[in-house]
Design a protein around this motif. Structure first.
Motif, PDB file in Angstrom:
ATOM      1  N   GLN A 162     -10.308  12.840  -1.023  1.00 14.75           N
ATOM      2  CA  GLN A 162      -9.448  12.591   0.148  1.00 14.75           C
ATOM      3  C   GLN A 162      -9.165  11.080   0.212  1.00 14.75           C
ATOM      4  O   GLN A 162      -8.137  10.532   0.720  1.00 14.75           O
ATOM      5  CB  GLN A 162     -10.173  12.961   1.187  1.00 14.75           C
ATOM      6  CG  GLN A 162      -9.662  12.762   2.503  1.00 14.75           C
ATOM      7  CD  GLN A 162      -8.502  13.914   2.816  1.00 14.75           C
ATOM      8  OE1 GLN A 162      -8.462  14.857   2.042  1.00 14.75           O
ATOM      9  NE2 GLN A 162      -7.829  13.800   3.820  1.00 14.75           N
ATOM     10  N   ARG A 163     -10.173  10.277  -0.133  1.00 16.34           N
ATOM     11  CA  ARG A 163      -9.866   8.811   0.189  1.00 16.34           C
ATOM     12  C   ARG A 163      -8.824   8.213  -0.965  1.00 16.34           C
ATOM     13  O   ARG A 163      -7.997   7.465  -0.772  1.00 16.34           O
ATOM     14  CB  ARG A 163     -11.394   8.103  -0.268  1.00 16.34           C
ATOM     15  CG  ARG A 163     -11.391   6.499  -0.165  1.00 16.34           C
ATOM     16  CD  ARG A 163     -12.335   5.848  -0.666  1.00 16.34           C
ATOM     17  NE  ARG A 163     -13.480   6.417   0.311  1.00 16.34           N
ATOM     18  CZ  ARG A 163     -14.893   6.260  -0.132  1.00 16.34           C
ATOM     19  NH1 ARG A 163     -15.171   5.959  -1.404  1.00 16.34           N
ATOM     20  NH2 ARG A 163     -15.832   6.794   0.801  1.00 16.34           N
ATOM     21  N   ARG A 164      -8.921   9.065  -2.097  1.00  8.92           N
ATOM     22  CA  ARG A 164      -7.835   8.526  -2.870  1.00  8.92           C
ATOM     23  C   ARG A 164      -6.436   8.898  -2.756  1.00  8.92           C
ATOM     24  O   ARG A 164      -5.691   7.874  -2.601  1.00  8.92           O
ATOM     25  CB  ARG A 164      -8.365   9.143  -4.605  1.00  8.92           C
ATOM     26  CG  ARG A 164      -7.181   8.676  -5.571  1.00  8.92           C
ATOM     27  CD  ARG A 164      -7.338   9.217  -6.899  1.00  8.92           C
ATOM     28  NE  ARG A 164      -7.719  10.973  -6.745  1.00  8.92           N
ATOM     29  CZ  ARG A 164      -6.828  11.794  -6.507  1.00  8.92           C
ATOM     30  NH1 ARG A 164      -5.286  11.456  -6.472  1.00  8.92           N
ATOM     31  NH2 ARG A 164      -6.919  13.021  -6.341  1.00  8.92           N
ATOM     32  N   SER A 165      -6.591   9.684  -2.029  1.00 10.86           N
ATOM     33  CA  SER A 165      -5.027  10.463  -1.683  1.00 10.86           C
ATOM     34  C   SER A 165      -4.539   9.559  -0.408  1.00 10.86           C
ATOM     35  O   SER A 165      -3.329   9.188  -0.452  1.00 10.86           O
ATOM     36  CB  SER A 165      -4.891  11.975  -1.209  1.00 10.86           C
ATOM     37  OG  SER A 165      -5.867  12.076  -0.083  1.00 10.86           O
ATOM     38  N   MET A 166      -5.460   9.046   0.302  1.00  9.00           N
ATOM     39  CA  MET A 166      -5.207   8.115   1.657  1.00  9.00           C
ATOM     40  C   MET A 166      -4.684   6.706   0.979  1.00  9.00           C
ATOM     41  O   MET A 166      -3.842   6.280   1.741  1.00  9.00           O
ATOM     42  CB  MET A 166      -6.345   7.980   2.515  1.00  9.00           C
ATOM     43  CG  MET A 166      -6.872   9.225   3.397  1.00  9.00           C
ATOM     44  SD  MET A 166      -5.422   9.647   4.584  1.00  9.00           S
ATOM     45  CE  MET A 166      -5.800   8.348   5.575  1.00  9.00           C
ATOM     46  N   VAL A 167      -5.515   6.229   0.028  1.00 12.21           N
ATOM     47  CA  VAL A 167      -5.110   5.163  -0.777  1.00 12.21           C
ATOM     48  C   VAL A 167      -3.555   5.164  -1.016  1.00 12.21           C
ATOM     49  O   VAL A 167      -2.982   4.209  -1.036  1.00 12.21           O
ATOM     50  CB  VAL A 167      -6.098   4.620  -1.586  1.00 12.21           C
ATOM     51  CG1 VAL A 167      -5.790   3.245  -2.135  1.00 12.21           C
ATOM     52  CG2 VAL A 167      -7.643   4.260  -0.665  1.00 12.21           C
ATOM     53  N   GLU A 168      -3.474   6.269  -1.814  1.00 14.52           N
ATOM     54  CA  GLU A 168      -2.304   6.463  -2.500  1.00 14.52           C
ATOM     55  C   GLU A 168      -0.974   6.619  -1.350  1.00 14.52           C
ATOM     56  O   GLU A 168       0.028   5.791  -1.421  1.00 14.52           O
ATOM     57  CB  GLU A 168      -1.936   7.544  -3.312  1.00 14.52           C
ATOM     58  CG  GLU A 168      -2.697   7.669  -4.465  1.00 14.52           C
ATOM     59  CD  GLU A 168      -2.844   9.033  -5.475  1.00 14.52           C
ATOM     60  OE1 GLU A 168      -2.425   9.899  -4.714  1.00 14.52           O
ATOM     61  OE2 GLU A 168      -3.378   8.841  -6.852  1.00 14.52           O
ATOM     62  N   GLN A 169      -1.238   7.278  -0.355  1.00 13.27           N
ATOM     63  CA  GLN A 169      -0.153   7.132   0.654  1.00 13.27           C
ATOM     64  C   GLN A 169       0.000   5.949   1.189  1.00 13.27           C
ATOM     65  O   GLN A 169       1.434   5.457   1.407  1.00 13.27           O
ATOM     66  CB  GLN A 169      -0.776   8.245   1.861  1.00 13.27           C
ATOM     67  CG  GLN A 169      -0.571   9.477   1.442  1.00 13.27           C
ATOM     68  CD  GLN A 169      -1.152  10.327   2.435  1.00 13.27           C
ATOM     69  OE1 GLN A 169      -1.574  10.172   3.325  1.00 13.27           O
ATOM     70  NE2 GLN A 169      -1.213  11.823   2.216  1.00 13.27           N
ATOM     71  N   VAL A 170      -1.189   5.055   1.525  1.00 11.67           N
ATOM     72  CA  VAL A 170      -1.042   3.757   2.039  1.00 11.67           C
ATOM     73  C   VAL A 170      -0.196   2.783   1.194  1.00 11.67           C
ATOM     74  O   VAL A 170       0.890   2.203   1.467  1.00 11.67           O
ATOM     75  CB  VAL A 170      -2.160   3.172   2.488  1.00 11.67           C
ATOM     76  CG1 VAL A 170      -2.139   1.489   2.798  1.00 11.67           C
ATOM     77  CG2 VAL A 170      -2.871   3.879   3.628  1.00 11.67           C
ATOM     78  N   VAL A 171      -0.691   2.761  -0.222  1.00  9.22           N
ATOM     79  CA  VAL A 171       0.207   1.887  -1.272  1.00  9.22           C
ATOM     80  C   VAL A 171       1.607   2.192  -1.179  1.00  9.22           C
ATOM     81  O   VAL A 171       2.145   1.429  -1.443  1.00  9.22           O
ATOM     82  CB  VAL A 171      -0.558   2.188  -2.393  1.00  9.22           C
ATOM     83  CG1 VAL A 171       0.241   1.713  -3.833  1.00  9.22           C
ATOM     84  CG2 VAL A 171      -1.784   1.497  -2.529  1.00  9.22           C
ATOM     85  N   ASN A 172       1.886   3.612  -1.447  1.00  7.40           N
ATOM     86  CA  ASN A 172       3.170   3.959  -1.547  1.00  7.40           C
ATOM     87  C   ASN A 172       4.246   3.311  -0.265  1.00  7.40           C
ATOM     88  O   ASN A 172       5.306   3.094  -0.541  1.00  7.40           O
ATOM     89  CB  ASN A 172       3.384   5.664  -1.648  1.00  7.40           C
ATOM     90  CG  ASN A 172       3.030   6.074  -3.030  1.00  7.40           C
ATOM     91  OD1 ASN A 172       3.026   5.241  -4.081  1.00  7.40           O
ATOM     92  ND2 ASN A 172       2.462   7.069  -3.128  1.00  7.40           N
ATOM     93  N   SER A 173       3.494   3.705   0.966  1.00  6.53           N
ATOM     94  CA  SER A 173       4.031   3.340   1.971  1.00  6.53           C
ATOM     95  C   SER A 173       4.430   1.752   2.044  1.00  6.53           C
ATOM     96  O   SER A 173       5.760   1.292   2.267  1.00  6.53           O
ATOM     97  CB  SER A 173       3.530   3.821   3.121  1.00  6.53           C
ATOM     98  OG  SER A 173       3.302   5.130   3.253  1.00  6.53           O
ATOM     99  N   VAL A 174       3.429   1.161   1.694  1.00  4.42           N
ATOM    100  CA  VAL A 174       3.658  -0.535   1.623  1.00  4.42           C
ATOM    101  C   VAL A 174       4.495  -1.072   0.567  1.00  4.42           C
ATOM    102  O   VAL A 174       5.453  -1.881   0.970  1.00  4.42           O
ATOM    103  CB  VAL A 174       2.188  -1.003   1.611  1.00  4.42           C
ATOM    104  CG1 VAL A 174       2.323  -2.510   1.197  1.00  4.42           C
ATOM    105  CG2 VAL A 174       1.338  -0.974   2.684  1.00  4.42           C
ATOM    106  N   VAL A 175       4.456  -0.327  -0.644  1.00  3.05           N
ATOM    107  CA  VAL A 175       5.385  -0.895  -1.662  1.00  3.05           C
ATOM    108  C   VAL A 175       6.943  -0.445  -1.222  1.00  3.05           C
ATOM    109  O   VAL A 175       7.674  -1.247  -1.467  1.00  3.05           O
ATOM    110  CB  VAL A 175       5.079   0.038  -2.871  1.00  3.05           C
ATOM    111  CG1 VAL A 175       6.019  -0.302  -4.309  1.00  3.05           C
ATOM    112  CG2 VAL A 175       3.854  -0.537  -3.653  1.00  3.05           C
ATOM    113  N   SER A 176       7.037   0.659  -0.652  1.00  4.23           N
ATOM    114  CA  SER A 176       8.357   0.870  -0.006  1.00  4.23           C
ATOM    115  C   SER A 176       8.882  -0.072   0.691  1.00  4.23           C
ATOM    116  O   SER A 176      10.108  -0.647   0.856  1.00  4.23           O
ATOM    117  CB  SER A 176       8.462   2.407   0.490  1.00  4.23           C
ATOM    118  OG  SER A 176       8.451   3.452  -0.669  1.00  4.23           O
ATOM    119  N   ALA A 177       7.898  -0.349   1.879  1.00  2.00           N
ATOM    120  CA  ALA A 177       8.318  -1.321   2.813  1.00  2.00           C
ATOM    121  C   ALA A 177       8.695  -2.657   2.222  1.00  2.00           C
ATOM    122  O   ALA A 177       9.518  -3.390   2.793  1.00  2.00           O
ATOM    123  CB  ALA A 177       7.257  -1.200   3.833  1.00  2.00           C
TER     124      ALA A 177
END
Length: 130
Positions: free
Chosen positions: A39-54
């Motif tokens: 669960q932690r890994r998927s949350m980190v992936e979501q945050v990273v993908n959002s930040v990289v796109s931003a």
């Protein structure tokens, strides 16, 4: 006589104690589930993908890759800290690199900044009139 007093006390205390106890156990359950490694890994992936796109959307052409990566690392660390999710700087860096690679591999027919137009200057699906 003692049983009657106990039952009366139980009837009075149960509606007072039970709702907060259920709320606390629900919050504790969600926190424990969130702290599971998958669960932690998927949350980190979501945050990273959002930040990289931003970062990719807001950075201009003059911004270097190193500056964009540093901005992404800083922002990811800040967001994860606010969410209470621990992640090492190495993990964040690797996940940012993976997200940037995936973003670069995506079809570039409609990239931000070109309003949906390809390099030929025509919108996808349109051809120049002869």
């Amino acid at each position: 006589m003692k049983d009657a007093n106990f039952y009366q006390l139980l009837i009075v205390l149960l509606p007072i104690v039970l709702p907060p106890l259920i709320s606390v156990s629900s919050v504790l359950y969600k926190k424990l589930i969130q702290n599971l490694p998958e669960q932690r890994r998927s949350m980190v992936e979501q945050v990273v993908n959002s930040v990289v796109s931003a970062i990719e959307q807001t950075a201009n052409d003059v911004t270097t890759s190193a500056d964009k990566k540093q901005a992404a690392v800083t922002l990811v660390q800040q967001v994860l800290k606010e969410l209470g999710i621990p992640a090492s700087p190495t993990t964040i860096s690797v996940m940012i690199e993976a997200a940037v690679y995936a973003l670069n591999q995506a079809p570039t027919a409609s990239t931000p900044g070109n309003n949906g137009y390809t390099q030929e200057g025509y919108a996808p699906g349109y051809q120049q009139a002869s």
